[in-house]
Design an enzyme around this catalytic site. Structure first.
Site, PDB file in Angstrom:
ATOM      1  N   LYS A 179       0.840  -1.214   0.000  1.00 38.92           N
ATOM      2  CA  LYS A 179       0.000   0.000   0.000  1.00 38.92           C
ATOM      3  C   LYS A 179       0.873   1.261   0.000  1.00 38.92           C
ATOM      4  O   LYS A 179       0.655   2.166  -0.785  1.00 38.92           O
ATOM      5  CB  LYS A 179      -0.928   0.029   1.228  1.00 38.92           C
ATOM      6  CG  LYS A 179      -1.852  -1.171   1.350  1.00 38.92           C
ATOM      7  CD  LYS A 179      -2.768  -1.047   2.545  1.00 38.92           C
ATOM      8  CE  LYS A 179      -2.044  -1.024   3.881  1.00 38.92           C
ATOM      9  NZ  LYS A 179      -1.346  -2.277   4.207  1.00 38.92           N
ATOM     10  N   ARG A 208      -9.312   0.739   8.955  1.00 34.44           N
ATOM     11  CA  ARG A 208      -8.842  -0.621   9.203  1.00 34.44           C
ATOM     12  C   ARG A 208      -9.945  -1.493   9.789  1.00 34.44           C
ATOM     13  O   ARG A 208      -9.715  -2.657  10.078  1.00 34.44           O
ATOM     14  CB  ARG A 208      -7.672  -0.578  10.165  1.00 34.44           C
ATOM     15  CG  ARG A 208      -6.326  -0.773   9.471  1.00 34.44           C
ATOM     16  CD  ARG A 208      -5.307  -0.948  10.528  1.00 34.44           C
ATOM     17  NE  ARG A 208      -4.064  -1.493  10.151  1.00 34.44           N
ATOM     18  CZ  ARG A 208      -3.026  -0.844   9.649  1.00 34.44           C
ATOM     19  NH1 ARG A 208      -3.131   0.410   9.319  1.00 34.44           N
ATOM     20  NH2 ARG A 208      -1.880  -1.452   9.458  1.00 34.44           N
ATOM     21  N   ARG A 231      11.489  -6.055   5.004  1.00 32.43           N
ATOM     22  CA  ARG A 231      11.276  -4.611   4.830  1.00 32.43           C
ATOM     23  C   ARG A 231      12.247  -3.833   5.712  1.00 32.43           C
ATOM     24  O   ARG A 231      12.476  -4.193   6.867  1.00 32.43           O
ATOM     25  CB  ARG A 231       9.836  -4.253   5.209  1.00 32.43           C
ATOM     26  CG  ARG A 231       9.599  -2.745   5.252  1.00 32.43           C
ATOM     27  CD  ARG A 231       8.161  -2.363   5.131  1.00 32.43           C
ATOM     28  NE  ARG A 231       7.350  -2.756   6.272  1.00 32.43           N
ATOM     29  CZ  ARG A 231       6.032  -2.572   6.335  1.00 32.43           C
ATOM     30  NH1 ARG A 231       5.396  -2.011   5.325  1.00 32.43           N
ATOM     31  NH2 ARG A 231       5.363  -2.953   7.400  1.00 32.43           N
ATOM     32  N   ARG A 281      11.366  -2.477  11.379  1.00 31.64           N
ATOM     33  CA  ARG A 281      10.359  -1.988  12.338  1.00 31.64           C
ATOM     34  C   ARG A 281      10.110  -3.041  13.410  1.00 31.64           C
ATOM     35  O   ARG A 281      10.068  -4.235  13.111  1.00 31.64           O
ATOM     36  CB  ARG A 281       9.048  -1.693  11.589  1.00 31.64           C
ATOM     37  CG  ARG A 281       8.993  -0.304  11.007  1.00 31.64           C
ATOM     38  CD  ARG A 281       7.880  -0.146  10.016  1.00 31.64           C
ATOM     39  NE  ARG A 281       6.574  -0.588  10.494  1.00 31.64           N
ATOM     40  CZ  ARG A 281       5.452  -0.483   9.773  1.00 31.64           C
ATOM     41  NH1 ARG A 281       5.494   0.057   8.571  1.00 31.64           N
ATOM     42  NH2 ARG A 281       4.309  -0.917  10.251  1.00 31.64           N
ATOM     43  N   ARG A 295      -0.620  -9.462  13.256  1.00 35.88           N
ATOM     44  CA  ARG A 295      -1.207  -8.381  12.456  1.00 35.88           C
ATOM     45  C   ARG A 295      -2.031  -8.946  11.297  1.00 35.88           C
ATOM     46  O   ARG A 295      -3.071  -8.391  10.934  1.00 35.88           O
ATOM     47  CB  ARG A 295      -0.103  -7.459  11.931  1.00 35.88           C
ATOM     48  CG  ARG A 295       0.586  -6.701  13.059  1.00 35.88           C
ATOM     49  CD  ARG A 295       1.831  -6.014  12.585  1.00 35.88           C
ATOM     50  NE  ARG A 295       1.546  -4.932  11.656  1.00 35.88           N
ATOM     51  CZ  ARG A 295       2.458  -4.374  10.870  1.00 35.88           C
ATOM     52  NH1 ARG A 295       3.693  -4.787  10.900  1.00 35.88           N
ATOM     53  NH2 ARG A 295       2.115  -3.393  10.074  1.00 35.88           N
TER      54      ARG A 295
HETATM   55  P1  ADP Z   1       2.273  -1.764   3.247  1.00 35.66           P
HETATM   56  O1  ADP Z   1       2.322  -0.268   3.135  1.00 35.66           O
HETATM   57  O2  ADP Z   1       1.055  -2.363   2.594  1.00 35.66           O
HETATM   58  O3  ADP Z   1       2.451  -2.257   4.670  1.00 35.66           O
HETATM   59  P2  ADP Z   1       4.855  -1.659   1.835  1.00 35.66           P
HETATM   60  O4  ADP Z   1       4.537  -0.783   0.661  1.00 35.66           O
HETATM   61  O5  ADP Z   1       5.676  -1.066   2.930  1.00 35.66           O
HETATM   62  O6  ADP Z   1       3.505  -2.349   2.411  1.00 35.66           O
HETATM   63  O7  ADP Z   1       5.575  -2.979   1.254  1.00 35.66           O
HETATM   64  C1  ADP Z   1       6.022  -4.023   2.138  1.00 35.66           C
HETATM   65  C2  ADP Z   1       7.392  -4.549   1.659  1.00 35.66           C
HETATM   66  O8  ADP Z   1       7.263  -5.218   0.405  1.00 35.66           O
HETATM   67  C3  ADP Z   1       8.429  -3.433   1.450  1.00 35.66           C
HETATM   68  O9  ADP Z   1       9.692  -3.916   1.876  1.00 35.66           O
HETATM   69  C4  ADP Z   1       8.385  -3.186  -0.039  1.00 35.66           C
HETATM   70  O10 ADP Z   1       9.645  -2.694  -0.522  1.00 35.66           O
HETATM   71  C5  ADP Z   1       8.045  -4.559  -0.613  1.00 35.66           C
HETATM   72  N1  ADP Z   1       7.180  -4.511  -1.798  1.00 35.66           N
HETATM   73  C6  ADP Z   1       6.172  -3.628  -2.064  1.00 35.66           C
HETATM   74  N2  ADP Z   1       5.561  -3.899  -3.243  1.00 35.66           N
HETATM   75  C7  ADP Z   1       6.180  -5.008  -3.740  1.00 35.66           C
HETATM   76  C8  ADP Z   1       6.017  -5.808  -4.946  1.00 35.66           C
HETATM   77  N3  ADP Z   1       5.077  -5.534  -5.856  1.00 35.66           N
HETATM   78  N4  ADP Z   1       6.834  -6.886  -5.091  1.00 35.66           N
HETATM   79  C9  ADP Z   1       7.775  -7.173  -4.171  1.00 35.66           C
HETATM   80  N5  ADP Z   1       8.002  -6.479  -3.037  1.00 35.66           N
HETATM   81  C10 ADP Z   1       7.219  -5.402  -2.815  1.00 35.66           C
HETATM   82  P1  AMP Z   2       0.994   0.481   9.232  1.00 42.09           P
HETATM   83  O1  AMP Z   2       2.154   1.395   9.100  1.00 42.09           O
HETATM   84  O2  AMP Z   2      -0.197   0.911   8.389  1.00 42.09           O
HETATM   85  O3  AMP Z   2       1.369  -0.967   8.990  1.00 42.09           O
HETATM   86  O4  AMP Z   2       0.480   0.589  10.748  1.00 42.09           O
HETATM   87  C1  AMP Z   2       1.327   0.228  11.821  1.00 42.09           C
HETATM   88  C2  AMP Z   2       0.501   0.111  13.092  1.00 42.09           C
HETATM   89  O5  AMP Z   2      -0.096   1.385  13.422  1.00 42.09           O
HETATM   90  C3  AMP Z   2      -0.662  -0.882  13.065  1.00 42.09           C
HETATM   91  O6  AMP Z   2      -0.279  -2.217  13.298  1.00 42.09           O
HETATM   92  C4  AMP Z   2      -1.562  -0.305  14.169  1.00 42.09           C
HETATM   93  O7  AMP Z   2      -1.064  -0.639  15.459  1.00 42.09           O
HETATM   94  C5  AMP Z   2      -1.390   1.199  13.990  1.00 42.09           C
HETATM   95  N1  AMP Z   2      -2.392   1.745  13.045  1.00 42.09           N
HETATM   96  C6  AMP Z   2      -2.171   2.311  11.833  1.00 42.09           C
HETATM   97  N2  AMP Z   2      -3.323   2.697  11.247  1.00 42.09           N
HETATM   98  C7  AMP Z   2      -4.314   2.337  12.097  1.00 42.09           C
HETATM   99  C8  AMP Z   2      -5.749   2.427  12.058  1.00 42.09           C
HETATM  100  N3  AMP Z   2      -6.398   2.965  11.008  1.00 42.09           N
HETATM  101  N4  AMP Z   2      -6.434   1.955  13.126  1.00 42.09           N
HETATM  102  C9  AMP Z   2      -5.822   1.415  14.183  1.00 42.09           C
HETATM  103  N5  AMP Z   2      -4.490   1.271  14.278  1.00 42.09           N
HETATM  104  C10 AMP Z   2      -3.724   1.733  13.255  1.00 42.09           C
END
Ligand code: ADP
Ligand code: AMP
Length: 213
Positions: free
Chosen positions: A13, A88, A127, A160, A171
């Protein structure tokens, strides 16, 4: 244009939201990034959110919703925005809808990124996130030029706390229980578009831009 990014943690995302934000000049609003910035700055909000985040739990709705509504009321959001990580659960989506209806507005498109759980676990444990500018990398898929250092701002890259395997599994459970029902919720409203998030990230981006164009 008002866009919601939907999908499991690690579905990509944030990666797509950043590219959409640059191409369409829309602010990228990540509730997770807002919480992490507050933790880094030692605010009361950060202290409260950290306990939930480290355990892989959702931060309570009353806190999250207030922060989100304050953010989207800012001047830079008047032509639209991209929500990443919000809503969420159904109650959060209902509050957002109510507020948008009050303003005579609505969500235009919900981008649902589908990635199976096994791939998610590989992605999240690989990541690496920048402690300063929020850029994300992957040790195999998207490595930085220099290990442990952000290409964009030169600051340190970290794993992280909530990207450790046990926390990722928790999660994912929460995603399936609380967030996945939003797929039907937005499908019924006719705004859901589903993408195969296992594809190469540039291919996913091309598909998204074809829909947004
Ligand atoms: P989210 O925001 O949904 O938690 P991220 O955008 O941070 O996910 O992506 C999670 C991990 O996967 C990151 O390390 C990112 O670089 C990698 N990633 C994102 N999109 C792709 C893809 N299409 N193919 C492979 N790896 C990806
Ligand atoms: P993210 O960066 O989107 O993966 O979010 C990291 C963490 O932040 C999650 O696991 C939750 O603990 C908290 N968080 C982020 N967005 C929300 C939301 N909309 N509602 C509740 N918790 C959230």
């Amino acid at each position: 244009m008002k866009i919601i990014m939907l999908g499991a943690p690690g579905a990509g995302k944030g990666t797509q939201a950043k590219m959409i934000s640059e191409k369409y000049h829309l602010p990228h609003i990540s509730t997770g990034d807002i919480f992490r910035a507050n933790i880094k700055n030692g605010t009361e909000l950060g202290k409260e959110a950290k306990g939930y985040m480290d355990k892989g739990l959702l931060v309570p709705d009353e806190l999250t919703v207030r922060i989100l509504l304050d953010r989207v009321a800012k001047e830079d959001c008047k032509n639209g925005y991209i929500l990443d990580g919000f809503p969420r659960n159904i109650p959060q989506a209902e509050v957002l809808d109510k507020e948008l209806t009050r303003l005579g507005d609505k969500i235009d498109i919900v981008i649902d990124m589908e990635v199976p759980d096994e791939s998610i676990i590989k992605r999240m444990t690989g990541r690496r996130a920048c402690t300063s500018c929020g850029a994300t990398y992957h040790i195999v898929n998207v490595p930085p030029k220099k290990e442990g250092v952000c290409d964009k701002c030169g600051e340190e890259l970290i794993l992280r706390d909530d990207d450790r395997e046990e926390t990722v599994k928790k999660r994912l459970n929460i995603y399936h229980e609380q967030t996945q029902p939003l797929i039907k919720y937005y499908q019924k409203k006719g705004v859901l578009k589903t993408f195969d998030g296992t594809k190469d990230m540039m291919d996913v981006f091309t598909e998204i831009t074809e829909i947004l164009a």
